[in-house]
Structure formats: C-alpha cells, structure tokens
Design a protein around this motif. Structure first.
Motif, short mmCIF file in Angstrom:
data_model
loop_
_atom_site.label_atom_id
_atom_site.label_comp_id
_atom_site.label_asym_id
_atom_site.label_seq_id
_atom_site.Cartn_x
_atom_site.Cartn_y
_atom_site.Cartn_z
N ASP A 1 0.83 -1.21 0.00
CA ASP A 1 0.00 0.00 0.00
C ASP A 1 0.86 1.25 0.00
OD1 ASP A 1 -2.06 1.75 0.16
OD2 ASP A 1 -2.44 1.42 2.30
N CYS B 1 5.47 3.60 9.11
CA CYS B 1 4.13 3.88 8.59
C CYS B 1 4.20 4.99 7.55
CB CYS B 1 3.21 4.29 9.74
SG CYS B 1 1.50 4.55 9.26
N CYS C 1 -0.99 4.95 5.49
CA CYS C 1 -1.16 4.31 6.80
C CYS C 1 -1.48 5.34 7.87
CB CYS C 1 0.13 3.54 7.14
SG CYS C 1 0.22 2.97 8.84
N SER D 1 -5.01 5.98 9.95
CA SER D 1 -4.92 5.95 11.41
C SER D 1 -5.59 7.19 12.01
CB SER D 1 -3.45 5.90 11.85
OG SER D 1 -2.83 4.72 11.39
N HIS E 1 -10.68 -0.20 9.87
CA HIS E 1 -10.14 0.77 8.92
C HIS E 1 -11.25 1.51 8.16
CE1 HIS E 1 -6.30 -1.27 9.66
NE2 HIS E 1 -6.99 -2.38 9.53
#
Length: 688
Positions: free
Chosen positions: A149, A168, A172, A176, A388
């Motif tokens: 990703d 990250c 990501c 988050s 997510h």
C-alpha cells in the motif's frame, strides 16, 4: 379568581433512588427487553412478512448497492483516503445499522459532508506530520495486495511522538487519523445517548443545517475542480481554504490536462442529463437509472484501452486491493489530537441521521427512538473504526432512492452490503484505470440538491427574513472559513437572532372589536373602537432582563405617558405653588386662585385612568421582569392610574406571587389580576 389545584410535592431524591434501584435490578425479562431494545432487529425480524416485503427490499438493496460502489470510490477523494476504505465503511455501516437502527428506510453509510469533515482533519494532521498533501503522484503498478500500500510515500520523519511506527507511510498515517477520529466521534455519540443529550440537535435549526450543507457543498465543489481539469495544486488547509484554492486554480489554469477537461465535460453532461430525465420521469420508472455505474464502467474501459494515463498523463485511481485488512485498535495518542474535531463530526452525523429518520417515520406512519438512533450511529462509528473505516451518517439522496424503489425494512441494507462485499472480494482491481476526474464529476453532480438551495433564497426570504439571514451567514461561514466554524457560527448566530427577537418584540395598543368581548391591535385592524379611560397594552415576548428597557420605552411611547417624568413635573409645579403661597400671593403663576390650583396639579392632560397589560404572550418572568411590573404598578399608582394584568399563565402568576407583586397576603389579587382582557376592562370602567 379560579381556585388553583394543590400539587403534591415530589421528593426528587426518592424518585431518583427508585429509578436507580429499578435500573440496577436484573431479571430475565428485563435482560430480554434490554437486548430487544438495544438490537431492534430482534423485534421486527421474526415478524418479517416475506411475501409482502422481500421483493421491495431486494430491489432497493441492489439499486443502493450499485449506487454505493461509485459513490464510495468517489467520496474517498473528499476524505483524502484510498477507495478501499470507503468500501469498507459502506459495508460495515449497513450491517451495524441493520442490527441497531430503528428506522426502516434511512440509508446509512458514507456521506459527502462527513467525508469532507474527515478529510480536513486528515489533511491537517498529514501536513503537521511532514507529509506532502499532493496526491496526484502517478501510482506504481502493483499486484493489488494490501501489503504494497503505497510504500513509495513512506516518510523519513519520526512519528513515534504520536504513537505511530516510523515505517508507517502516508496512507497508513491517514487512515490511522481517520479511524481515531471516527472512534472518538462514536464514543461521543454513545455518551450522548447514555446521558440523553439528544436535545443538542434542537439547536441546529433547518436554516442552520441548510446553510451548513450549502456552504460545505461549495467547499466540496472547490476541492474537486483540480481533478476536473487535471491540474496539480497543493491541497489547501485552514481558514479560507475555498478562496486560496480558487486562487491556485486560476494561477495554474494553463497547466490543465485537455484529456481530463474533455472527459469531465462529457461525464457532467451525461450525468446531469440522466438525472434531469430521471427526475422528470421518476413516476414512470420502476427504479432509478444506475447512471453513475454506467459512467464509471464506460470511463474505466475507455481509460484502460485508450491508455489515457500513459499517453495523456491523466490521473487515475490506481490499484484498489481486494479482501479485508486485519482489524486494528485505533491509536489512543491520535485520539487525543483529534478529540476536539470529533465533537462537531459527532453532532452533525447524529443530527442528519435522526432528522432523516424522523422525516421518513412520519411519512410512513411509524415511530423511531431518537436515543437508540444515537446508539446506532455511535456504534456505526466505533465498531468499523477497528476495521479501517471512517465516520458515517444517513444520506438523504440514497434514502430517497431506497423509498422510491420499494424499501420496506433494513433487509435492503444487508443486500446493499452484499453488493459492496462482492466488489471488495472480486471486482475492486478492475477500477485501476478509472480517472479521478470521473469521480469528481460524480461528486459534483451529487451536490445538485444542496446547490439548488440558492434558488430557494427568494422564497425563503419572503417567508422569513431572519431565517434567510441565518442561512446566508451559516453558508458563508462554512464556505469561507471552515465547515466546523461555520456550523458553530450558524448555531450562535441563530441563538442571537432569537435573543434579538425577544429583546425587541412587537408591542401594541389594543382596541375593542365592535359588539364583542375581544380586543386586537389597533394598528393592524380597521374599525376597532377605543375604550374610554382605559389603555390596553400587549407585549409579545417573555419579560426578562434583556428586554426590560424596551418594555418600558414601548409602554411609555404607546400610552404617551412616562409616569416618572409626569411625577417630576408635578413635584416641580407643587414646589412653585408653595413658593407663591409663602410670598403671600394668593394667585398662582397661572393667574388662578388657590382654590383652582387643584385643576392645574397635572401639567399634562392624562386621558386614561386604568392600564390593562395583556400578558397572554408573556411566557415567563424572571426577577427583573417581576420588578419591572412592580415598578410600573407603583409609578402609575402615584398618578392615580390603576394597573391591571390580564391573561397571565400559571407560571407568570406564581412568579408574581413569589416576587410580592400582590402584597404579602394576596388580598388585592382579585383587583389586580383577571383571566380575560374584557373582565379587566369592565372592572376598570366600574372604578371611580
């Protein structure tokens, strides 16, 4: 006077203790009722009439599912996230609301305004973390797996200060932030449900909500223009984002991608034409045309086989992975950063959901439980945040489609979730070549309803000028400053408008409708007769500290008599008379004898002997209001003018009693208080 009932005093402590004992007790029946209340599906699903409901639910579920897929992919642009997260959100929201919602018809999922609010927080936090907000970098080809990703956007900045591992990357970190924001918003909504704070939604009037939606729609439209014409400009942040974005657009207009411009023009023409035809012939169509899906499929095929990304550098969606990412607990440290941002998000999400639920419940003759809706929306945010997802709300457009296609229950939501699941598991990678300008066109066309509010401004102004002003202020604040501040400005301004209305309400002198016992505004109606020696004053608002002075000024102006000034004139005249008498002059300054001076004690001719105050529009009195009435009672009494109160409600009477208006023993109450204006007028006429 009518005799008041004696109310038994309630011991609030004992009542609270009894409720607490009842709520803390646990019996099998109570546990069953709790579960059935918390999961309303347990009540209605066993009674589901398959033959009568199933066809409408399946049909509406399929249509909404088909609409959800392109909208989910498109709204990911607003949230600043990858399309896969929008699909996750659409899937989980439908399942959870099916279990916990009390409305049979609303469609809960991604919503443009909520996506925008999430995207603004995500962009701000990405910028603070040192990431580049430019999302127009051509995506690298990948195998579509979730592990690959966008590693190319991994930053070298140390993010351990916010609880995120330094490995990250941008995507990501973005998800988050979104999940932490969504979790906190859900917690707020559940807490509001526990403490029964649903009344907060009352402060969001229709004008505030419409203005907020229109202003946010202008922000959404502005954010999509760069995709429409294919230019690469930084995503603006902070206050004045709309103005800054348009400045950047015009500065970089020469870099517009001709391929994106042509594609956008074609898509907008097709979508708008289809929508207009659908609206015109909606009574003849059994279900809405899936125009968005057709446009996405055709555009994806053209982009893929025409190689628009490689040949013309047209920005595309990129790889959309299949399957589900393993669940993850939202980052606690990030929750602290977005706790304040989650509050307006929670309120807006709840208000839109409850207002739509109540609207359709009223239309189809059933009831909803607003408190349970708070829990349902809250858990539609809390639980999916572990998977997510980002914040959700009910959406008007999709709800209207559901009802028009025969939706009967939330079974249709499960069908829609299954359609999204099919895309998640198998079809998502097929949208790799879909141009972002096509998604922007879908978003902009979906804003038609909100943008059409501008056409309603003249009619709104004709109905209520103050509400129109609230709409304009909220709209401009939401568009030019920020959505959150715009909402706050709208709420505060609407409350100020209410205060202003009570500060300067309508006041009037009343005249008698001929040959009746009724009285009305002398300036508004013809052929009203004045009552000799009696003035009837109406004040159309509560009497409290903020409008006390206006009450007195209006009273003195309409009756053409200020008792304080008149008393001062009398004292001054009496003083002059005494001076003349001391000098031995038995003729006054007016050339009259001492015996005639009594006729001259009042320098101004007073044409009434009684003042009747119509209290029918006074809903309450505070301490200042009671003191104001006591003041005019005393001042007019000094001029031998009696003050009579008429049409007081019980709470006003109680306030007057507690304030000592009628004296200690209430002995004069029957001569000061009347239940109708006519009775007060008759009493005044009988007085000498």
């Amino acid at each position: 006077l009518m005799e008041r009932k004696t109310h038994v005093k309630i011991n609030r402590k004992e009542v609270m203790l009894a409720k607490l004992r009842k709520s803390c007790s646990c019996t099998p029946q109570k546990l069953k009722n709790f579960l059935m209340d918390f999961f309303p599906v347990l009540r209605w699903l066993p009674k589901y009439q398959i033959k009568e409901y199933i066809w409408g639910d399946v049909m509406s579920g399929l249509v909404i599912g088909i609409i959800l897929v392109p909208q989910a992919i498109a709204y990911s642009l607003l949230a600043g996230l990858k399309p896969i997260y929008s699909l996750y959100t659409s899937f989980f929201a439908n399942i959870i609301y099916f279990l916990m919602g009390t409305s049979r018809h609303v469609s809960v999922g991604i919503f443009s305004l909520i996506s925008l609010m999430v995207g603004q927080v995500v962009d701000r936090e990405l910028l603070l973390a040192g990431f580049d907000l430019n999302d127009d970098v051509p995506p690298a080809l990948g195998d579509g797996s979730l592990q690959n990703d966008n590693l190319s956007s991994t930053t070298a900045f140390n993010l351990t200060i916010v609880g995120i591992n330094a490995e990250c990357g941008k995507e990501c970190y973005a998800i988050s932030i979104a999940t932490a924001l969504t979790f906190v918003a859900g917690v707020y909504q559940v807490l509001m449900g526990i403490f029964r704070l649903g009344f907060v939604s009352m402060y969001l009037s229709e004008s505030v909500l419409d203005g907020f939606a229109t202003g946010a729609s202008l922000t959404i439209l502005t954010a999509q223009v760069k995709y429409l014409i294919g230019i690469k400009i930084p995503r603006s942040q902070g206050h004045g984002m709309l103005v800054i974005t348009w400045i950047n657009i015009f500065r970089n207009i020469s870099q517009a991608n001709l391929c994106d411009v042509i594609t956008s023009a074609i898509c907008i023409v097709v979508l708008v034409t289809a929508k207009e035809l659908g609206d015109r012939y909606k009574h003849k169509l059994k279900f809405p045309l899936p125009t968005e899906l057709v446009v996405i499929v055709v555009a994806t095929l053209v982009s893929h086989y025409g190689k628009l990304n490689e040949v013309y550098a047209s920005s595309v969606s990129g790889a959309i992975p299949t399957g589900f990412i393993p669940p993850k607990v939202p980052e606690f440290n990030l929750m602290l950063r977005v706790a304040l941002d989650a509050l307006p998000l929670a309120i807006v999400s709840f208000v839109f959901t409850v207002s739509l639920s109540e609207m359709f419940a009223k239309k189809y003759a059933y009831t909803i439980r607003a408190n349970q809706e708070m829990f349902a929306v809250g858990f539609c945010n809390i639980i999916p945040s572990f998977f997510h997802c980002f914040a959700t709300s009910a959406a008007l457009a999709k709800t209207l489609v559901k009802t028009s296609t025969g939706c009967q229950t939330q079974i249709s939501g499960v069908i829609s979730a299954m359609v999204v699941l099919l895309v998640l598991l198998f079809l998502a990678p097929l949208f790799y070549s879909l141009q972002k300008c096509v998604l922007a066109c879908i978003i902009i066309v979906s804003l038609r309803g909100a943008l059409r509010k501008f056409r309603d401004v003249p009619a709104r102004y004709h109905v209520n000028k103050m509400d129109t002003l609230v709409w304009v202020v909220t709209m401009f604040a939401s568009a030019l400053v920020s959505t959150e501040i715009g909402l706050l400005v709208g709420i505060v301004f609407s409350m100020l408008c209410i205060i202003v209305r009570t500060q300067r309400p309508r006041t009037a002198l009343l005249g008698q409708i001929q040959d009746t016992s009724f009285y009305e505004d002398d300036l508004e109606y013809e052929n009203l007769s004045t009552v000799p020696k009696v003035k009837i004053f109406r004040f159309e608002a509560p009497l409290y500290y903020a409008n006390r002075n206006y009450f007195l000024k209006s009273l003195y102006r309409l009756t053409n008599l200020d008792p304080n000034l008149e008393a001062a004139r009398r004292k001054k005249y009496e003083k002059k008379e005494k001076q003349h008498l001391k000098k031995g002059n038995h003729r006054t300054a007016n050339g009259l004898g001492i015996g005639d001076t009594t006729l001259q004690l009042v320098p101004k001719q007073i044409d009434f002997q009684a003042l009747v105050v119509d209290c029918s529009s006074i809903s309450f009195l505070d301490t200042t209001g009671v003191n104001t009435l006591k003041e005019i009672l005393k001042d007019y009494k000094n001029l031998n003018i009696s003050v009579l109160l008429a049409c007081c409600n019980p709470s006003v009477i109680d306030s007057l009693k507690r304030g000592g208006y009628f004296g200690k023993d209430f002995g004069c109450m029957q001569e000061m208080l009347f239940y109708s204006i006519h009775n007060a007028v008759l009493f005044a006429k009988e007085q000498k």
